[in-house]
Write a protein that holds these residues in place. Structure first.
Motif, PDB file in Angstrom:
ATOM      1  N   THR A  75       9.835  -3.787  -9.735  1.00  0.00           N
ATOM      2  CA  THR A  75       9.804  -2.398 -10.202  1.00  0.00           C
ATOM      3  C   THR A  75       8.364  -1.888 -10.234  1.00  0.00           C
ATOM      4  O   THR A  75       7.431  -2.672 -10.398  1.00  0.00           O
ATOM      5  CB  THR A  75      10.377  -2.314 -11.634  1.00  0.00           C
ATOM      6  N   THR A  77       5.241  -0.383 -11.895  1.00  0.00           N
ATOM      7  CA  THR A  77       4.605  -0.115 -13.188  1.00  0.00           C
ATOM      8  C   THR A  77       3.767   1.134 -12.982  1.00  0.00           C
ATOM      9  O   THR A  77       2.808   1.115 -12.205  1.00  0.00           O
ATOM     10  CB  THR A  77       3.703  -1.286 -13.620  1.00  0.00           C
ATOM     11  N   GLY A 308       5.458  -7.658  -5.972  1.00  0.00           N
ATOM     12  CA  GLY A 308       5.793  -6.299  -6.381  1.00  0.00           C
ATOM     13  C   GLY A 308       6.753  -5.629  -5.413  1.00  0.00           C
ATOM     14  O   GLY A 308       7.503  -6.302  -4.692  1.00  0.00           O
ATOM     15  N   THR A 309       6.715  -4.305  -5.392  1.00  0.00           N
ATOM     16  CA  THR A 309       7.706  -3.526  -4.647  1.00  0.00           C
ATOM     17  C   THR A 309       7.332  -3.332  -3.170  1.00  0.00           C
ATOM     18  O   THR A 309       8.033  -2.640  -2.442  1.00  0.00           O
ATOM     19  CB  THR A 309       7.875  -2.147  -5.299  1.00  0.00           C
ATOM     20  N   VAL A 310       6.222  -3.898  -2.751  1.00  0.00           N
ATOM     21  CA  VAL A 310       5.725  -3.856  -1.368  1.00  0.00           C
ATOM     22  C   VAL A 310       5.671  -2.401  -0.858  1.00  0.00           C
ATOM     23  O   VAL A 310       6.262  -2.040   0.166  1.00  0.00           O
ATOM     24  CB  VAL A 310       6.549  -4.764  -0.415  1.00  0.00           C
ATOM     25  N   ARG A 312       3.449  -0.522   0.630  1.00  0.00           N
ATOM     26  CA  ARG A 312       2.972  -0.160   1.972  1.00  0.00           C
ATOM     27  C   ARG A 312       4.098  -0.264   3.004  1.00  0.00           C
ATOM     28  O   ARG A 312       4.235   0.588   3.874  1.00  0.00           O
ATOM     29  CB  ARG A 312       1.807  -1.084   2.374  1.00  0.00           C
ATOM     30  N   HIS A 313       4.924  -1.286   2.869  1.00  0.00           N
ATOM     31  CA  HIS A 313       6.055  -1.446   3.794  1.00  0.00           C
ATOM     32  C   HIS A 313       7.092  -0.336   3.569  1.00  0.00           C
ATOM     33  O   HIS A 313       7.725   0.134   4.507  1.00  0.00           O
ATOM     34  CB  HIS A 313       6.718  -2.816   3.600  1.00  0.00           C
ATOM     35  N   ASN A 326       9.355  -9.792   3.779  1.00  0.00           N
ATOM     36  CA  ASN A 326       9.915 -11.106   3.456  1.00  0.00           C
ATOM     37  C   ASN A 326      10.809 -11.025   2.210  1.00  0.00           C
ATOM     38  O   ASN A 326      10.348 -10.640   1.136  1.00  0.00           O
ATOM     39  CB  ASN A 326       8.746 -12.064   3.219  1.00  0.00           C
TER      40      ASN A 326
HETATM   41  P1  NAP Z   1       3.005  -6.109  -3.862  1.00  0.00           P
HETATM   42  O1  NAP Z   1       4.196  -5.241  -3.846  1.00  0.00           O
HETATM   43  O2  NAP Z   1       3.216  -7.507  -4.322  1.00  0.00           O
HETATM   44  O3  NAP Z   1       2.395  -6.122  -2.414  1.00  0.00           O
HETATM   45  C1  NAP Z   1       1.041  -6.433  -2.120  1.00  0.00           C
HETATM   46  C2  NAP Z   1       0.911  -6.842  -0.664  1.00  0.00           C
HETATM   47  O4  NAP Z   1       1.332  -8.207  -0.540  1.00  0.00           O
HETATM   48  C3  NAP Z   1       1.790  -6.071   0.272  1.00  0.00           C
HETATM   49  O5  NAP Z   1       1.190  -4.878   0.667  1.00  0.00           O
HETATM   50  C4  NAP Z   1       2.005  -7.068   1.391  1.00  0.00           C
HETATM   51  O6  NAP Z   1       0.851  -7.186   2.211  1.00  0.00           O
HETATM   52  C5  NAP Z   1       2.106  -8.365   0.626  1.00  0.00           C
HETATM   53  N1  NAP Z   1       3.499  -8.663   0.211  1.00  0.00           N
HETATM   54  C6  NAP Z   1       3.988  -8.735  -1.057  1.00  0.00           C
HETATM   55  N2  NAP Z   1       5.278  -9.025  -1.043  1.00  0.00           N
HETATM   56  C7  NAP Z   1       5.631  -9.129   0.251  1.00  0.00           C
HETATM   57  C8  NAP Z   1       6.847  -9.403   0.912  1.00  0.00           C
HETATM   58  N3  NAP Z   1       7.988  -9.608   0.221  1.00  0.00           N
HETATM   59  N4  NAP Z   1       6.869  -9.448   2.262  1.00  0.00           N
HETATM   60  C9  NAP Z   1       5.752  -9.235   2.973  1.00  0.00           C
HETATM   61  N5  NAP Z   1       4.554  -8.977   2.400  1.00  0.00           N
HETATM   62  C10 NAP Z   1       4.494  -8.922   1.061  1.00  0.00           C
HETATM   63  O7  NAP Z   1       1.880  -5.482  -4.798  1.00  0.00           O
HETATM   64  P2  NAP Z   1       1.304  -3.978  -4.862  1.00  0.00           P
HETATM   65  O8  NAP Z   1       1.410  -3.305  -3.547  1.00  0.00           O
HETATM   66  O9  NAP Z   1       0.003  -4.142  -5.523  1.00  0.00           O
HETATM   67  O10 NAP Z   1       2.242  -3.257  -5.883  1.00  0.00           O
HETATM   68  C11 NAP Z   1       3.281  -2.392  -5.502  1.00  0.00           C
HETATM   69  C12 NAP Z   1       4.053  -2.005  -6.744  1.00  0.00           C
HETATM   70  O11 NAP Z   1       4.698  -3.164  -7.264  1.00  0.00           O
HETATM   71  C13 NAP Z   1       3.194  -1.435  -7.844  1.00  0.00           C
HETATM   72  O12 NAP Z   1       3.709  -0.202  -8.253  1.00  0.00           O
HETATM   73  C14 NAP Z   1       3.282  -2.459  -8.959  1.00  0.00           C
HETATM   74  O13 NAP Z   1       3.351  -1.830 -10.215  1.00  0.00           O
HETATM   75  C15 NAP Z   1       4.568  -3.166  -8.671  1.00  0.00           C
HETATM   76  N6  NAP Z   1       4.621  -4.587  -9.096  1.00  0.00           N
HETATM   77  C16 NAP Z   1       5.789  -5.013  -9.664  1.00  0.00           C
HETATM   78  C17 NAP Z   1       5.950  -6.332 -10.031  1.00  0.00           C
HETATM   79  C18 NAP Z   1       7.258  -6.754 -10.621  1.00  0.00           C
HETATM   80  O14 NAP Z   1       8.149  -5.952 -10.803  1.00  0.00           O
HETATM   81  N7  NAP Z   1       7.432  -8.008 -10.913  1.00  0.00           N
HETATM   82  C19 NAP Z   1       4.935  -7.247  -9.798  1.00  0.00           C
HETATM   83  C20 NAP Z   1       3.742  -6.806  -9.186  1.00  0.00           C
HETATM   84  C21 NAP Z   1       3.611  -5.462  -8.841  1.00  0.00           C
HETATM   85  P3  NAP Z   1       0.628  -6.291   3.543  1.00  0.00           P
HETATM   86  O15 NAP Z   1       0.656  -4.878   3.098  1.00  0.00           O
HETATM   87  O16 NAP Z   1      -0.706  -6.755   4.012  1.00  0.00           O
HETATM   88  O17 NAP Z   1       1.752  -6.619   4.515  1.00  0.00           O
END
Ligand code: NAP
Ligand code: MG
Length: 403
Positions: A75, A77, A308-310, A312-313, A326
């Motif tokens: 989700t 934050t 997190g919610t990825v 950028r994808h 993934n």
């Molecule tokens: P993220 O969603 O974990 O992604 C960060 C980067 O890690 C992505 O841009 C991607 O890299 C790579 N990545 C993460 N998961 C991936 C997957 N399943 N498959 C492929 N690549 C993956 O972190 P974020 O972009 O900093 O945060 C996005 C949102 O998620 C924020 O709003 C944050 O609040 C929320 N968040 C939620 C939780 C939770 O609910 N547990 C935890 C952390 C963050 P590339 O772009 O280089 O491909």
């Protein structure tokens, strides 16, 4: 063959962005064809949290107390940018923070190991599980920006007024910042117990580390509570099981871990666990290969992916471009929750399905079919990079061949 029947529902917490898209695909392609899926559904997507003034998050935690097992999608934050993007009434708190506070307990994160995705740290042969204390410290802090010269004190007054303690934090000569954090003996105790129990169930050593030489009261309290509980309730069980409890300073722990071969549980204070789990997951391969479960001392379990919610994808997906996201950690969140549900409800066929789903996922990757994040780092030859849905469908093919 008929579908597997469930007895008790799982608490299903839907989420945001790319993981919300994967969530639906996993349900449609990997779960509902095989299971008569019973869930109590809570939409924790940011829009619905905003509409319900975040009541839905609290309701989903209450439901977890009722049913015992939950599975959660990643989700958002909210930060200032999200408040604007979603036109939010408020900058709602982290749902994970709210749920953790309501369930108490400890978050255990374990990397999923597959052949062909080698840890960056070459000596790591086995997974290192991080146990993150899920209450207090900087996540429950209060802060003041000090505007000009003045005095900051820490004052404690007991409810009956008998005891008062005052400490000078700092006499400011000019502007600055100050922060107050707390923790609770009860919470540290349940943290310690979850860790000792989890180590026993996994038959792995338990490490714990704080900065007690600097924080002689706060961090030292953590060290003392762990030691007391260990000596009184777990020492004999650990010895019988052939595992050890090991305490050291946090910086010493970090240095040793870089030279270890893994295969143990590392108990961390809240902030250490937040930071170190991100380091470990990327060092083990990919953030998307890290499983996560919140184990509450009251017997509640909440499974999720560590990432997190990825975002950028998701924006790529919205532009109609192909994504290769993934879904492994989200699949393992479901399999973990289904396995636990099966264990609690005595449904061996549900446990067996969870095992097979995980095996099918790993086998698919080891056969060379994977998403882009893994394809970039794998040592396997002849790799086929699949898009988000084709990867899930490839797992389904493997699963069908196993059932
Ligand atoms: P993220 O969603 O974990 O992604 C960060 C980067 O890690 C992505 O841009 C991607 O890299 C790579 N990545 C993460 N998961 C991936 C997957 N399943 N498959 C492929 N690549 C993956 O972190 P974020 O972009 O900093 O945060 C996005 C949102 O998620 C924020 O709003 C944050 O609040 C929320 N968040 C939620 C939780 C939770 O609910 N547990 C935890 C952390 C963050 P590339 O772009 O280089 O491909
Ligand atoms: Mg983190």
């Amino acid at each position: 063959m008929g579908k597997i029947q469930m007895k008790t529902p799982l608490v299903e917490m839907d989420g945001d962005e790319m993981t919300r898209i994967l969530w639906q695909m996993i349900k449609d392609d990997l779960l509902t064809p095989y299971i008569d899926l019973k869930t109590e559904y809570y939409d924790l997507g940011l829009k619905h949290r905003d509409e319900t003034n975040d009541q839905v998050t609290r309701d989903s935690a209450e439901a977890t107390k009722k049913y015992g097992v939950a599975v959660k999608c990643a989700t958002i934050t909210p930060n200032a940018a999200r408040v604007k993007e979603y036109n939010l009434k408020e900058m709602w708190k982290s749902p994970n923070g709210t749920i953790r506070a309501m369930l108490d307990g400890t978050v255990f994160r374990t990397p999923i190991i597959v052949k062909g995705i080698e840890p960056v740290v070459r000596c790591w042969k086995k997974p290192i599980t991080i146990a993150r204390h899920a209450y207090g410290d900087v996540y429950r802090n209060v802060e003041i920006r000090v505007p000009k010269a003045g005095k900051v004190e820490l004052v404690y007054t007991s409810d009956d007024g008998e005891i008062t303690k005052t400490e000078l934090v700092h006499k400011f000569d000019g502007p600055g910042v100050v922060q107050g954090t707390h923790n609770l003996d009860d919470s540290i105790t349940s943290f310690a117990r979850s860790c000792f129990d989890f180590a026993l169930s996994r038959k792995e050593d338990l490490w714990f580390a704080t900065k007690d030489t600097i924080s002689k009261t706060y961090d030292h309290r953590f060290k003392d509570i762990f030691q007391e509980i260990y000596d009184n309730d777990y020492k004999e069980k650990f010895e019988a099981c052939g595992i050890t409890y090991f305490y050291t300073l946090i910086d010493d722990a970090v240095a040793r871990i870089m030279k270890s071969e893994g295969g143990f549980i590392w108990a961390c204070k809240n902030y250490d666990g937040d930071v170190m789990s991100d380091m470990l997951s990327s060092a083990f391969g990919s953030l998307a290969m890290m499983t996560s479960v919140l184990v509450s001392p009251h017997g509640y379990f909440e499974y999720e992916a560590a990432h997190g919610t990825v975002q950028r994808h998701y924006y790529k997906h919205l532009r109609g471009e192909e994504t290769s996201t993934n879904s492994v950690a989200t699949i393992f969140a479901w399999s973990g929750a289904l396995r636990k549900r099966g264990e609690l409800d005595k449904l061996p066929e549900l446990v067996d399905f969870a095992d097979k789903l995980e095996k099918a996922t790993i086998t698919t990757i080891e056969s060379g079919k994977m998403t882009g994040d893994l394809a970039r780092i794998t040592t396997l030859p002849n790799v086929k990079t699949l898009n988000s849905e084709d990867f899930i469908l490839a797992i389904r093919d493997t699963l069908d061949s196993m059932l």
